[in-house]
Design a protein around this motif. Sequence first.
Motif, PDB file in Angstrom:
ATOM      1  N   LEU A   1      -6.612  18.422 -15.704  1.00 35.67           N
ATOM      2  CA  LEU A   1      -6.125  17.977 -14.392  1.00 35.67           C
ATOM      3  C   LEU A   1      -6.644  16.593 -14.062  1.00 35.67           C
ATOM      4  CD1 LEU A   1      -4.853  18.595 -11.511  1.00 35.67           C
ATOM      5  CD2 LEU A   1      -7.189  19.253 -10.883  1.00 35.67           C
ATOM      6  N   MET A   2      -7.948  16.384 -14.219  1.00 34.91           N
ATOM      7  CA  MET A   2      -8.551  15.111 -13.821  1.00 34.91           C
ATOM      8  C   MET A   2      -8.011  13.951 -14.644  1.00 34.91           C
ATOM      9  SD  MET A   2     -10.383  15.826 -11.210  1.00 34.91           S
ATOM     10  CE  MET A   2     -11.520  14.461 -10.952  1.00 34.91           C
ATOM     11  N   ALA A   3      -7.560  14.229 -15.852  1.00 33.61           N
ATOM     12  CA  ALA A   3      -6.957  13.181 -16.681  1.00 33.61           C
ATOM     13  C   ALA A   3      -5.624  12.718 -16.109  1.00 33.61           C
ATOM     14  CB  ALA A   3      -6.776  13.689 -18.106  1.00 33.61           C
ATOM     15  N   LYS A   4      -5.006  13.544 -15.271  1.00 30.51           N
ATOM     16  CA  LYS A   4      -3.688  13.228 -14.714  1.00 30.51           C
ATOM     17  C   LYS A   4      -3.739  12.745 -13.265  1.00 30.51           C
ATOM     18  CE  LYS A   4      -1.517  16.787 -17.592  1.00 30.51           C
ATOM     19  NZ  LYS A   4      -0.801  18.099 -17.582  1.00 30.51           N
ATOM     20  N   VAL A   5      -4.860  12.967 -12.589  1.00 31.64           N
ATOM     21  CA  VAL A   5      -4.959  12.602 -11.175  1.00 31.64           C
ATOM     22  C   VAL A   5      -5.237  11.107 -11.044  1.00 31.64           C
ATOM     23  CG1 VAL A   5      -6.270  12.919  -9.041  1.00 31.64           C
ATOM     24  CG2 VAL A   5      -5.750  14.897 -10.486  1.00 31.64           C
ATOM     25  N   PRO A   6      -4.425  10.376 -10.283  1.00 35.13           N
ATOM     26  CA  PRO A   6      -4.682   8.948 -10.077  1.00 35.13           C
ATOM     27  C   PRO A   6      -6.052   8.713  -9.448  1.00 35.13           C
ATOM     28  CG  PRO A   6      -2.486   9.560  -9.308  1.00 35.13           C
ATOM     29  CD  PRO A   6      -3.195  10.840  -9.611  1.00 35.13           C
ATOM     30  N   ASP A   7      -6.626   7.565  -9.738  1.00 33.65           N
ATOM     31  CA  ASP A   7      -7.977   7.265  -9.264  1.00 33.65           C
ATOM     32  C   ASP A   7      -8.085   7.233  -7.746  1.00 33.65           C
ATOM     33  OD1 ASP A   7      -8.905   7.122 -11.837  1.00 33.65           O
ATOM     34  OD2 ASP A   7      -8.716   4.928 -11.985  1.00 33.65           O
ATOM     35  N   ASP A   8      -6.983   6.938  -7.051  1.00 28.97           N
ATOM     36  CA  ASP A   8      -7.065   6.804  -5.596  1.00 28.97           C
ATOM     37  C   ASP A   8      -6.858   8.127  -4.856  1.00 28.97           C
ATOM     38  OD1 ASP A   8      -4.387   7.018  -6.252  1.00 28.97           O
ATOM     39  OD2 ASP A   8      -3.705   5.532  -4.782  1.00 28.97           O
ATOM     40  N   VAL A   9      -6.668   9.220  -5.569  1.00 30.90           N
ATOM     41  CA  VAL A   9      -6.554  10.544  -4.947  1.00 30.90           C
ATOM     42  C   VAL A   9      -7.921  11.211  -4.972  1.00 30.90           C
ATOM     43  CG1 VAL A   9      -5.528  12.847  -5.130  1.00 30.90           C
ATOM     44  CG2 VAL A   9      -4.136  10.807  -5.547  1.00 30.90           C
ATOM     45  N   ILE A  10      -8.386  11.697  -3.823  1.00 35.59           N
ATOM     46  CA  ILE A  10      -9.671  12.385  -3.732  1.00 35.59           C
ATOM     47  C   ILE A  10      -9.464  13.859  -4.048  1.00 35.59           C
ATOM     48  CG2 ILE A  10     -11.596  13.014  -2.228  1.00 35.59           C
ATOM     49  CD1 ILE A  10     -10.993  10.475  -0.610  1.00 35.59           C
TER      50      ILE A  10
ATOM     51  N   ILE B   1     -21.116  16.981  -1.855  1.00 32.96           N
ATOM     52  CA  ILE B   1     -21.699  15.977  -2.749  1.00 32.96           C
ATOM     53  C   ILE B   1     -20.563  15.101  -3.235  1.00 32.96           C
ATOM     54  CG2 ILE B   1     -22.873  15.589  -4.949  1.00 32.96           C
ATOM     55  CD1 ILE B   1     -24.287  18.264  -4.529  1.00 32.96           C
ATOM     56  N   SER B   2     -20.687  13.797  -2.997  1.00 35.68           N
ATOM     57  CA  SER B   2     -19.609  12.879  -3.338  1.00 35.68           C
ATOM     58  C   SER B   2     -20.184  11.513  -3.667  1.00 35.68           C
ATOM     59  CB  SER B   2     -18.599  12.801  -2.180  1.00 35.68           C
ATOM     60  OG  SER B   2     -17.446  12.099  -2.576  1.00 35.68           O
ATOM     61  N   THR B   3     -19.322  10.534  -3.775  1.00 35.19           N
ATOM     62  CA  THR B   3     -19.775   9.168  -4.005  1.00 35.19           C
ATOM     63  C   THR B   3     -20.340   8.596  -2.710  1.00 35.19           C
ATOM     64  OG1 THR B   3     -17.661   8.167  -3.410  1.00 35.19           O
ATOM     65  CG2 THR B   3     -17.937   8.852  -5.710  1.00 35.19           C
TER      66      THR B   3
ATOM     67  N   VAL C   1     -18.321  13.523  -9.950  1.00 36.81           N
ATOM     68  CA  VAL C   1     -18.882  12.674  -8.907  1.00 36.81           C
ATOM     69  C   VAL C   1     -19.850  11.667  -9.525  1.00 36.81           C
ATOM     70  CG1 VAL C   1     -20.344  12.629  -6.856  1.00 36.81           C
ATOM     71  CG2 VAL C   1     -18.610  14.426  -7.119  1.00 36.81           C
ATOM     72  N   LYS C   2     -20.726  12.146 -10.406  1.00 35.24           N
ATOM     73  CA  LYS C   2     -21.705  11.261 -11.042  1.00 35.24           C
ATOM     74  C   LYS C   2     -21.033  10.191 -11.895  1.00 35.24           C
ATOM     75  CE  LYS C   2     -25.392  14.724 -11.199  1.00 35.24           C
ATOM     76  NZ  LYS C   2     -26.251  15.584 -12.055  1.00 35.24           N
ATOM     77  N   ALA C   3     -19.823  10.516 -12.401  1.00 33.33           N
ATOM     78  CA  ALA C   3     -19.082   9.550 -13.210  1.00 33.33           C
ATOM     79  C   ALA C   3     -18.324   8.540 -12.351  1.00 33.33           C
ATOM     80  CB  ALA C   3     -18.108  10.281 -14.124  1.00 33.33           C
ATOM     81  N   GLY C   4     -18.417   8.682 -11.025  1.00 29.27           N
ATOM     82  CA  GLY C   4     -17.786   7.725 -10.135  1.00 29.27           C
ATOM     83  C   GLY C   4     -16.362   8.057  -9.739  1.00 29.27           C
ATOM     84  N   ARG C   5     -15.892   9.259 -10.085  1.00 28.47           N
ATOM     85  CA  ARG C   5     -14.540   9.641  -9.680  1.00 28.47           C
ATOM     86  C   ARG C   5     -14.489   9.884  -8.179  1.00 28.47           C
ATOM     87  NH1 ARG C   5     -10.735  11.422 -13.428  1.00 28.47           N
ATOM     88  NH2 ARG C   5      -9.392  11.352 -11.590  1.00 28.47           N
TER      89      ARG C   5
END
Length: 358
Positions: free
Chosen positions: A178-187, A237-239, A210-214
């Motif tokens: 899923l995360m490979a398909k989610v655009p970076d600007d979607v939380i 827990i987030s950025t 989160v730790k990877a900056g997503r």
Amino acid sequence: MTLHVHPDIQSLSPYVPGKPIDELQRELGLTRVIKLASNENPLGPSPKAVAALAGANDTLHRYPDGGAYRLRQAIADRWKVTSEQVILGNGSDEILGLLARTFLAPGDEAVMADHTFVIYKMEVTAAHGTPVVVPLVNWTHNLEAMAQAITPRTKLLFICNPNNPTGTMVSAEAIRRLMAKVPDDVIVVFDEAYFEYVRDPQFPDTIAYVKAGRNAIVLRTFSKIYGLAGLRVGYGISTPEITNFLNRVRPPFNANSLAQRAALAALGDDEHVAKSRAVNAAGMEQVGNGLRALGVTSVPSEANFLYFDVNRDGRQVFEAMLREGIIVRHIDGTMLRVTIGQSDENTAFLQALKKVLM
């Protein structure tokens, strides 16, 4: 007198919680009532949390620490993040509302499952956003379809894992895809209220994203396994960037002083967590076997509840169970949800259900 209310608010129905024990006792004159409706810990609160509340009366006239320094630092230490990455809520529910108010403009979209925690849809609608609802498959999030539902208007994507009310889990590999398909600007909002109950080793490490900056936030709560539902305290827990914006709309002093004290102590009570997990695992087997003996199908669960099909009008079964002094939750149609209790409570539930279904 005329009231001018936004149509989005008019469209909402108030949230209906599990029926309180004393309310049922008053209504039906019952002396013993067992509540298995709200996924509370049947062992009660952490003993360390109870002890921490001793002497708290001396400071009740003071406002709490608005930044909850000690609790946020302890959570950060536990999950190896910085305290700036931790935000507290009056229950994790409040953080859901903060997310909607912060990141949704009118007409913006939020993707969610169709059979999941009802607060997502409520908060998105109240923020004048558009809920985009994706059907479950086998009572489980259809992550591929959720990814396909993302549009340029999508700002939030909610994943309840394990899912409430079904108890199903999506795996680390499914989340990776899923995360490979989610655009970076979607939380991506990982709502993990039942995280501590999970037994499946394939459960995802979502804090790693989160730790990877997503753009992601992981929500946890002290209301479930820690037994502090009455104090209303949860966390995200987030950025640092996301928590910074959430804090701009977070109400001051939203985590009260008693909640902060109790949660700080509970966080360090690993013995209580382990005991609660053991009681839940035994109870899950007891109730699951009991339902099968009654010919009732339940959905495999990684949480502290079972979602089951009575194959008849679920509302009528729910109301009949109330008359037997057992509070469960009617979710929809023929489906009900029961919280795993202590052994005697589970036995009473199964006996009452057998009587009702005969």
